[in-house]
Motif scaffolding. Structure first.
Motif, PDB file in Angstrom:
ATOM      1  N   ASN A 105       0.824  -1.205   0.000  1.00 49.28           N
ATOM      2  CA  ASN A 105       0.000   0.000   0.000  1.00 49.28           C
ATOM      3  C   ASN A 105       0.860   1.258   0.000  1.00 49.28           C
ATOM      4  O   ASN A 105       0.502   2.261  -0.634  1.00 49.28           O
ATOM      5  N   MET A 106       1.980   1.232   0.698  1.00 42.81           N
ATOM      6  CA  MET A 106       2.907   2.365   0.654  1.00 42.81           C
ATOM      7  C   MET A 106       3.431   2.566  -0.763  1.00 42.81           C
ATOM      8  O   MET A 106       3.518   3.693  -1.262  1.00 42.81           O
ATOM      9  N   LEU A 107       3.742   1.453  -1.412  1.00 38.93           N
ATOM     10  CA  LEU A 107       4.236   1.515  -2.780  1.00 38.93           C
ATOM     11  C   LEU A 107       3.198   2.127  -3.711  1.00 38.93           C
ATOM     12  O   LEU A 107       3.515   2.965  -4.568  1.00 38.93           O
ATOM     13  N   HIS A 132       3.709   5.507  -5.520  1.00 34.01           N
ATOM     14  CA  HIS A 132       2.914   5.379  -6.753  1.00 34.01           C
ATOM     15  C   HIS A 132       3.754   5.163  -8.009  1.00 34.01           C
ATOM     16  O   HIS A 132       3.556   4.201  -8.731  1.00 34.01           O
ATOM     17  N   SER A 133       4.679   6.081  -8.324  1.00 40.18           N
ATOM     18  CA  SER A 133       5.512   5.922  -9.515  1.00 40.18           C
ATOM     19  C   SER A 133       6.827   5.250  -9.134  1.00 40.18           C
ATOM     20  O   SER A 133       7.528   5.706  -8.229  1.00 40.18           O
ATOM     21  N   THR A 191      10.159   7.150  -1.361  1.00 40.37           N
ATOM     22  CA  THR A 191       9.223   8.186  -0.937  1.00 40.37           C
ATOM     23  C   THR A 191       9.838   9.566  -1.142  1.00 40.37           C
ATOM     24  O   THR A 191      11.053   9.711  -1.298  1.00 40.37           O
ATOM     25  N   ASN A 192       8.988  10.593  -1.116  1.00 39.26           N
ATOM     26  CA  ASN A 192       9.478  11.965  -1.138  1.00 39.26           C
ATOM     27  C   ASN A 192      10.063  12.330   0.216  1.00 39.26           C
ATOM     28  O   ASN A 192       9.798  11.679   1.223  1.00 39.26           O
ATOM     29  N   GLY A 193      10.832  13.393   0.249  1.00 37.29           N
ATOM     30  CA  GLY A 193      11.424  13.868   1.493  1.00 37.29           C
ATOM     31  C   GLY A 193      12.326  15.042   1.210  1.00 37.29           C
ATOM     32  O   GLY A 193      12.777  15.233   0.077  1.00 37.29           O
ATOM     33  N   LYS A 194      12.599  15.826   2.233  1.00 36.54           N
ATOM     34  CA  LYS A 194      13.410  17.031   2.029  1.00 36.54           C
ATOM     35  C   LYS A 194      14.861  16.698   1.711  1.00 36.54           C
ATOM     36  O   LYS A 194      15.568  17.491   1.092  1.00 36.54           O
ATOM     37  N   ASP A 195      15.313  15.527   2.134  1.00 35.30           N
ATOM     38  CA  ASP A 195      16.672  15.090   1.835  1.00 35.30           C
ATOM     39  C   ASP A 195      16.721  13.567   1.921  1.00 35.30           C
ATOM     40  O   ASP A 195      15.736  12.921   2.256  1.00 35.30           O
ATOM     41  N   LYS A 230      12.331   6.846   2.448  1.00 38.55           N
ATOM     42  CA  LYS A 230      12.216   5.402   2.610  1.00 38.55           C
ATOM     43  C   LYS A 230      12.136   4.787   1.214  1.00 38.55           C
ATOM     44  O   LYS A 230      11.561   5.393   0.307  1.00 38.55           O
ATOM     45  N   SER A 231      12.707   3.611   1.067  1.00 34.27           N
ATOM     46  CA  SER A 231      12.671   2.960  -0.245  1.00 34.27           C
ATOM     47  C   SER A 231      12.103   1.557  -0.139  1.00 34.27           C
ATOM     48  O   SER A 231      12.165   0.922   0.917  1.00 34.27           O
TER      49      SER A 231
END
Length: 208
Positions: free
Chosen positions: A8-10, A15-16, A69-73, A78-79
């Motif tokens: 679900n996180m994926l 998503h992409s 995932t997105n993140g500021k740095d 998380k991958s």
């Protein structure tokens, strides 16, 4: 977390993802593809029959996926990686794909334009979750369907003499030196290989 949580996180948070296959010359080939559906049985994505990606999937029936995932740095990301067997299930869940991903209607606005699309299901495989935002880092493995999780990484054998040189060289300090042989906490290991390289007794086993 459970496999469905990672899937679900994926689908929902990332998503992409980057999908890897092998081309007709035996060379790696990657492209960005959206995860359209996820459930207890696996993950689902689509492509058109005219694409090279489609023909590679049909020939190999296997895919490798990486996403972050997105993140500021980098330290806030998380991958997830997944690799496994796939099946072409035709258009049996295509309506559901479009219901859950309404933006697809702008790309394929009519029923006729969707005729080339088919759904692929990753139904069996293994995955890894890697969290750089955790201190120490955190990794976890999971399986999809009947997939088996490989025991990868570095493991300390009975050759260990408790010298603690491995601990001194471990960037995450994830080696328990209160026991002998000392023990690597696999969920915090970077797989950097420092322990393997510095052990004077050859007590570290590498499984990669």
């Amino acid at each position: 977390m459970r496999t469905i949580d990672y899937l679900n996180m994926l689908k929902n948070e990332i998503h992409s993802a980057v999908f890897a296959t092998i081309d007709e010359n035996g060379l790696p080939c990657t492209r960005a593809i959206d995860i359209m559906l996820a459930d207890e049985a696996g993950i689902y994505f689509i492509t058109a029959k005219g694409k090279a990606f489609y023909h590679q999937l049909m020939a190999q029936k296997y895919v490798s996926i990486s996403a972050m995932t997105n993140g500021k740095d980098s330290l806030s990301k998380k991958s997830i990686t997944v690799q496994g067997k796939i099946k072409n299930i035709g258009q049996s869940r295509l309506d559901e794909v479009f219901r859950e991903n309404s933006y697809m209607e702008e790309i394929y606005p009519t029923e006729k334009s969707r005729a080339a699309l088919e759904v692929f299901w990753l139904y069996e495989g293994e995955g890894e979750f890697f969290d750089l935002s955790s201190v120490p880092i955190f990794r976890d493995t999971f399986s999809i369907g009947n997939g088996k999780v490989s025991q990868k990484g570095y493991f300390i054998t009975n050759k260990c003499r408790g010298c603690k040189i491995c601990y001194a060289n471990c960037p995450q300090k994830c080696i328990d030196i209160s026991v002998k042989p000392v023990m690597i906490h696999q969920e915090n290991c970077l797989h950097c290989g420092n322990c393997y390289d510095v052990c004077p007794f050859g007590a570290i086993e590498r499984r990669l």
